[in-house]
Design an enzyme around this catalytic site. Sequence first.
Site, PDB file in Angstrom:
ATOM      1  N   GLU A 278      -4.711  12.881  18.374  1.00  0.00           N
ATOM      2  CA  GLU A 278      -4.087  13.579  17.143  1.00  0.00           C
ATOM      3  C   GLU A 278      -4.789  14.717  16.593  1.00  0.00           C
ATOM      4  O   GLU A 278      -4.179  15.661  15.974  1.00  0.00           O
ATOM      5  CB  GLU A 278      -4.085  12.252  16.179  1.00  0.00           C
ATOM      6  CG  GLU A 278      -2.980  12.361  15.053  1.00  0.00           C
ATOM      7  CD  GLU A 278      -2.916  11.213  14.083  1.00  0.00           C
ATOM      8  OE1 GLU A 278      -1.762  10.614  14.281  1.00  0.00           O
ATOM      9  OE2 GLU A 278      -3.846  10.783  13.659  1.00  0.00           O
ATOM     10  N   HIS A 299      -5.925  -3.254  39.115  1.00  0.00           N
ATOM     11  CA  HIS A 299      -4.973  -4.045  39.907  1.00  0.00           C
ATOM     12  C   HIS A 299      -3.516  -3.441  39.499  1.00  0.00           C
ATOM     13  O   HIS A 299      -2.581  -4.057  39.760  1.00  0.00           O
ATOM     14  CB  HIS A 299      -5.120  -5.477  39.604  1.00  0.00           C
ATOM     15  CG  HIS A 299      -6.335  -6.091  40.251  1.00  0.00           C
ATOM     16  ND1 HIS A 299      -6.297  -6.698  41.470  1.00  0.00           N
ATOM     17  CD2 HIS A 299      -7.610  -5.886  39.714  1.00  0.00           C
ATOM     18  CE1 HIS A 299      -7.663  -7.063  41.529  1.00  0.00           C
ATOM     19  NE2 HIS A 299      -8.518  -6.583  40.516  1.00  0.00           N
ATOM     20  N   LYS A 414       9.365  10.851  11.394  1.00  0.00           N
ATOM     21  CA  LYS A 414       9.547  10.358  10.167  1.00  0.00           C
ATOM     22  C   LYS A 414      10.878  10.877   9.610  1.00  0.00           C
ATOM     23  O   LYS A 414      11.567  10.168   8.931  1.00  0.00           O
ATOM     24  CB  LYS A 414       8.206  10.688   9.339  1.00  0.00           C
ATOM     25  CG  LYS A 414       7.042   9.816   9.736  1.00  0.00           C
ATOM     26  CD  LYS A 414       6.031   9.898   8.733  1.00  0.00           C
ATOM     27  CE  LYS A 414       4.693   9.385   9.243  1.00  0.00           C
ATOM     28  NZ  LYS A 414       3.512   9.728   8.357  1.00  0.00           N
TER      29      LYS A 414
HETATM   30  O1  PA5 Z   1      -4.882   9.870  11.108  1.00  0.00           O
HETATM   31  C1  PA5 Z   1      -3.989   9.902  10.279  1.00  0.00           C
HETATM   32  O2  PA5 Z   1      -4.218  10.494   9.402  1.00  0.00           O
HETATM   33  C2  PA5 Z   1      -2.897   8.849  10.255  1.00  0.00           C
HETATM   34  O3  PA5 Z   1      -2.933   8.170  11.665  1.00  0.00           O
HETATM   35  C3  PA5 Z   1      -3.002   7.902   9.125  1.00  0.00           C
HETATM   36  O4  PA5 Z   1      -4.140   7.109   8.859  1.00  0.00           O
HETATM   37  C4  PA5 Z   1      -1.752   6.740   9.186  1.00  0.00           C
HETATM   38  O5  PA5 Z   1      -0.569   7.667   9.080  1.00  0.00           O
HETATM   39  C5  PA5 Z   1      -2.012   5.990   7.821  1.00  0.00           C
HETATM   40  O6  PA5 Z   1      -1.477   6.679   6.675  1.00  0.00           O
HETATM   41  P1  PA5 Z   1      -1.841   6.303   5.362  1.00  0.00           P
HETATM   42  O7  PA5 Z   1      -3.242   5.636   5.140  1.00  0.00           O
HETATM   43  O8  PA5 Z   1      -1.380   7.252   4.545  1.00  0.00           O
HETATM   44  O9  PA5 Z   1      -0.944   4.905   5.228  1.00  0.00           O
END
Ligand code: PA5
Length: 425
Positions: A278, A299, A414
């Site tokens: 990410e 494996h 989303k």
């Molecule tokens: O790294 C990030 O920002 C995301 O993975 C968020 O943590 C994830 O989408 C969850 O978001 P939130 O804490 O607003 O529910």
Amino acid sequence: MMKLDSTQAFLREDIESYQKEVSRIHKMIHEKSGEGNDRLGWVDWAETYDKEEFDRMIRIAEKLKDKTDCVVVCGIGGSYLGARAAIEMIQGLYPDNDKEVVFVGNTFSSTYISQVLNHIKDKNVVLNVISKSGTTTETALAFRLLKQFMERKYGKEECRERILATTDKAKGTLKALADKEGYETFVIPDDIGGRYSVMTPVGLLPMALMGIDINEVMNGFKAAYIDLKTDDLRQNDAYRYAVARRILQNQGYNVEMFVTYEPQLQCLGEWFKQLMGESEGKHGKGVLPDSATFSTDLHSLGQFIQQGNKILFETLLKVEKPTLDAIVPSDPENTDTMNYLAGKKLDWINKMAMKGTLAAHVETGGVPNLVIDMPDMSAFSFGYQCYWFFKATAMTCYMLDINPFDQPGVEVYKKNMFRLLGKPE
Ligand code: PA5
């Protein structure tokens, strides 16, 4: 504490030749002057964390200890993976613990959530809902179901004690809901993004509820903070690792396989994938992070690694000391022909598998291997490796001229999903 060995990575450039660039970026990270600088709260967090809140987590975990045999943690992504990686690494997958942990809010799967609700129906549950925004659909939906379950089981009054919310300090739907219901709340700081948040209440509260000594976790984090303050590539192995990744990608390796030999580190691999993937996967750039647990996956994936398309390098997290060990018993009949290993420790066998595999992949397969040594899977080591990988991630991303702290691409799915679900604008 954590050392990088790059001697089996076939690097065609000298890591130290990147010193100037690394020093420039190091300054940028510590002076908070680069892109995404409003998300660099984790850099000095070992000093700046809220001590009062930290103690409150310990006190609450202590208070709930005897009332709980099941900790349900509701969150996704950065609000999920760190806590799970920590609990599994430190306690193992089947710990001798009077509590179990169950993770929800990380899927829409109807079967999963239904089975969880059934599984916990007769347990003494404490529920920690974690969401910075409060609007993450997976988490909000699971929490709606869980909240109803908790209120039916305990009544609203007792839920004030049994439901804990970790969220923004002031804004968002979860904060509003928690305040309305009177839940205890813990703060996700504004300047620490989801995947860098495991050392905030996001990760520390579930750990504390599961009986982990979070002081030790923080001590490890602090030790890495001190060890990695230098920009000197001869001393900072997190930066050496960051540079090695860049050199390997320059050599054409676009996939990194994060390898461990411990099933209790499998979720650490998931956490690593989010952290790197990410952070780095933007603007058509980045190395795709993958993970594997050996020897299990030898494996399944072993064939590809040994003889398949040469697109990947491996990063082996080599743990010196196992949490537990066992000895192979002798069998007078020896029908299974395993007596040649009788009296040997299982961890020694695991280490021999590691040694043999490393040689096979490197020498015969020509697969570059970066090897990171870690002493054990303790609470201290978990904290230490967090800071180590945070620093490495920030460095490796800035070397690509990428903001390590945003994730604009995640919004695309989303948008489509909300349209299909008929979400009001
Ligand atoms: O790294 C990030 O920002 C995301 O993975 C968020 O943590 C994830 O989408 C969850 O978001 P939130 O804490 O607003 O529910």
